[in-house]
Design a protein around this motif. Structure first.
Motif, PDB file in Angstrom:
ATOM      1  N   UNK A  46       0.763  -1.097   0.084  1.00 29.07           N
ATOM      2  CA  UNK A  46       0.162  -0.008  -0.078  1.00 29.07           C
ATOM      3  C   UNK A  46       1.003   1.199   0.015  1.00 29.07           C
ATOM      4  N   UNK A  47       2.081   1.249   0.640  1.00 34.02           N
ATOM      5  CA  UNK A  47       2.861   2.453   0.628  1.00 34.02           C
ATOM      6  C   UNK A  47       3.331   2.651  -0.858  1.00 34.02           C
ATOM      7  N   UNK A  48       3.435   1.629  -1.675  1.00 35.75           N
ATOM      8  CA  UNK A  48       3.704   2.071  -3.128  1.00 35.75           C
ATOM      9  C   UNK A  48       2.724   3.198  -3.724  1.00 35.75           C
ATOM     10  N   UNK A  49       1.546   2.980  -3.249  1.00 36.66           N
ATOM     11  CA  UNK A  49       0.426   3.700  -3.822  1.00 36.66           C
ATOM     12  C   UNK A  49       0.328   5.490  -3.077  1.00 36.66           C
ATOM     13  N   UNK A  50       1.187   5.461  -2.058  1.00 36.07           N
ATOM     14  CA  UNK A  50       1.063   6.935  -1.771  1.00 36.07           C
ATOM     15  C   UNK A  50       1.626   7.829  -2.391  1.00 36.07           C
ATOM     16  N   UNK A  51       3.248   7.826  -2.797  1.00 32.41           N
ATOM     17  CA  UNK A  51       3.498   8.800  -3.881  1.00 32.41           C
ATOM     18  C   UNK A  51       3.965   7.655  -5.124  1.00 32.41           C
TER      19      UNK A  51
END
Lengths: 390, 211
Positions: free
Chosen positions: A84-89
């Motif tokens: 999910x952190x990939x989808x932040x920036x």
């Protein structure tokens, strides 16, 4: 009589202009700029009040991509929120991964092997190169240089994404770092390819700079526009190139020396005036420093394991406590704040998104400028809505 | 960088009447935090920002935490007389901790390049829009983050210049980041023409004629 439903507020409203202090009375126009506007880099809206072409009030409105990333992460395991952190920036998934992995390692006290640290630095600096390159492409597109410069930027970015793809299997959603290392090792072949790319990058930057740095239109549109004073920049918690363009020497890579950044020889470029041109220039110089770091990392990378042998991927339960970890992401300071209660998922999971906080001063930068300048000013902030809205 | 104890003693001397508690942190990161009561938060924040030894001019991260009402079970050894012999018996003592909301600030110094100092304040309860003190007048960088706390946790931060929802839309009810928040079954439900048709069909065919 039936009750009449309340009308939704109008998007475009003409307001009476307050008279007084010698100004001629007239009309102010309220314009909703966005969310479907090509210069807003996604779904972002600015509520602008205009006096002629001059901006007298500007309120950013966002949240169109909000999916409550933090709540999702609190309901799944620690490792589960890594993708999910990939989808932040979504431009810089590698640095997002690193920031999260760094915080969990801080929370649980996990060591990271030497080779993994080198790989992390290389990935982060490659991410910085492609983010800044693309940003400058978008930014000159906002000023009217349609298409061509952006394609030059994308050509270089594609080479870096090819490297990411060959090591992690994905171009943008890399999901590459793990707690206590990285997911898989890089091959000698990969290192040779990276070396080739890094060696050629300086030449590309020369070419890129020849197009823009002394371009008359760019100078006219950016110098003295969107100026931020030094005191405001610090007080408003701005980070990254926005902060350093105002002349504040603060780079988390130098201050915290997280990972192995203490070993590399690089400089922190600083601006002087705090205007858009300085932000552009700081980014260009930062790319040149990134090339230097990459050269050193590619030269010194040792052999060895890339995962800590004691690291546990399944059934990972850190002890109760809390930690705040941060890295210097291309857009600014990306932080994660975790509270563990000893269970398999975090009790509290918080992301400190740099571009969200950098937007705090958008109104201060735009007041008094023309509406066409707001587009350039927003371009210089470098926002990604996946991170702003979370 | 001073230890939390040193900061505490200097803070208590500088802000009259302030009571500061140091909260433990057992994990390897070990960043202990300073808990300040609502009456003295603003004064303490100004001291931390302006004190020449600390100069915490950069408020990096502001966030909320929801601590619902919990039962804490502690094991206590109690001496009891069993069959005329004194023995130590382990007893589980249960205490309930009332729920509260917390605002956490991570402070760094850009000038002296140290940090973090973790500052916390707590609300009295978990009511809708429980009040706390906004630190936006001290650090402008709190502005959007405190709006987010208001939006998602429902903490009313008094003294904030522009306290509105920021990520959720204006008409939204509820505070999604609270632990007891239950999302609606279907956000996107809209009445369709089929609803009407079904109603009509029910009238047309009485229940006993189910084929």
């Amino acid at each position: 009589m039936t009750a009449v439903a309340a009308m939704p507020p109008k998007n475009y409203e003409i307001l009476p202009k307050p008279g007084g202090n010698g100004e001629s009375p007239g009309e102010l126009l309220e314009v909703s700029m966005g969310p479907q506007h090509p210069s807003t880099h996604g779904v972002f809206r600015m509520d602008v009040v205009l006096d002629g072409e001059k901006v007298v009030k500007l309120k950013p409105v966002f949240g169109y991509l909000h999916r409550n990333h933090e709540k999702i992460a609190e309901n799944i395991s620690y490792l589960g929120s890594m993708p999910y952190t990939d989808r932040l920036d979504y431009f810089c998934s590698m640095t997002n991964n690193w920031a999260y992995a760094l915080t969990v390692e801080k929370l649980a006290g996990l060591p990271v092997p030497e080779r993994a640290e080198y790989i992390r630095v290389m990935m982060a600096e490659l991410t910085r190169l492609q983010n800044h390159t693309c940003l400058i492409g978008f930014f000159v597109q906002d000023m009217g240089a349609l298409g061509t410069p952006l394609m030059y930027a994308f050509r270089e970015r594609e080479k870096i994404l090819d490297l990411f793809e060959s090591v992690s299997g994905a171009r943008m959603m890399c999901n590459y770092m793990r707690f206590g290392g990285v997911r898989c090792d890089v091959t000698p072949d990969w290192l040779a390819q990276a070396k080739q790319l890094v060696d050629g990058y300086g030449k590309f930057l020369d070419e890129f700079e020849a197009l823009f740095t002394e371009n008359e239109i760019l100078l006219a549109r950016t110098q003295g526009v969107g100026v931020l004073p030094r005191e405001l920049v610090v007080n408003a918690s701005l980070t990254g190139p926005m902060l350093r363009a105002a002349g504040v020497n603060y780079d988390v890579r130098k201050v915290d020396k997280y990972g192995i950044y203490g070993r590399f020889d690089f400089k922190v470029p600083l601006g002087e005036h705090g205007d858009i041109y300085d932000r552009y220039m700081v980014r260009v110089l930062e790319m040149r420093e990134s090339v230097k770091i990459l050269e050193q990392a590619l030269r010194d990378i040792p052999s060895g394991p890339v995962m800590d042998p004691k690291a546990k991927l399944r059934g990972f339960r850190p002890k109760a406590g809390e930690a705040y970890g941060r890295v210097e992401a291309p857009k600014g300071e990306l932080g994660f704040y975790l509270i563990s209660d000893g269970s398999a998922n975090p009790f509290r999971y918080r992301v400190r998104p740099p571009s969200f906080i950098n937007l705090t001063v958008l109104e201060d930068m735009c007041l008094g400028h023309r509406i066409s300048d707001t587009v350039v000013i927003l371009g210089s902030v470098d926002i990604v809505l996946g991170e702003v809205d979370r | 960088m001073e230890t939390p104890e040193q900061i505490k003693s200097r803070l208590e001397a500088a802000v009259p009447g302030a009571k500061i508690e140091i909260l433990p942190n057992d994990c390897p990161a070990g960043e202990r935090s300073l808990l300040v009561g609502p009456a003295h938060v603003l004064g303490a924040a100004k001291f931390l920002r302006d004190d020449p030894q600390l100069r915490l001019d950069f408020c990096s991260n502001v966030t909320g935490v929801d601590w619902p009402k919990t039962e804490i079970a502690e094991k206590i050894k109690v001496k009891q007389i069993v069959d005329g012999v004194e023995k130590e018996i382990e007893e589980v003592k249960k205490t309930t901790r009332p729920g509260f909301l917390e605002v956490v600030y991570h402070l760094y110094s850009m000038e002296l390049k140290h940090g973090p100092v973790v500052l916390r304040q707590r609300t009295a309860n978990r009511d809708t829009e429980a009040p706390a003190v906004s630190l936006t007048p001290v650090w402008r960088g709190c502005e959007f983050q405190e709006r987010e706390i208001f939006d998602l946790f429902g903490i009313r931060l008094e003294g904030h210049p522009d306290l509105r929802r920021i990520l959720m839309w204006d008409g939204f009810k509820g505070f999604p980041m609270r632990k007891d928040y239950v999302p609606p079954d279907d956000f996107e439900y809209e009445p369709t023409p089929h609803d009407k048709v079904l109603e009509q069909a029910k009238k047309q065919y009485p229940p006993e004629v189910k084929a």
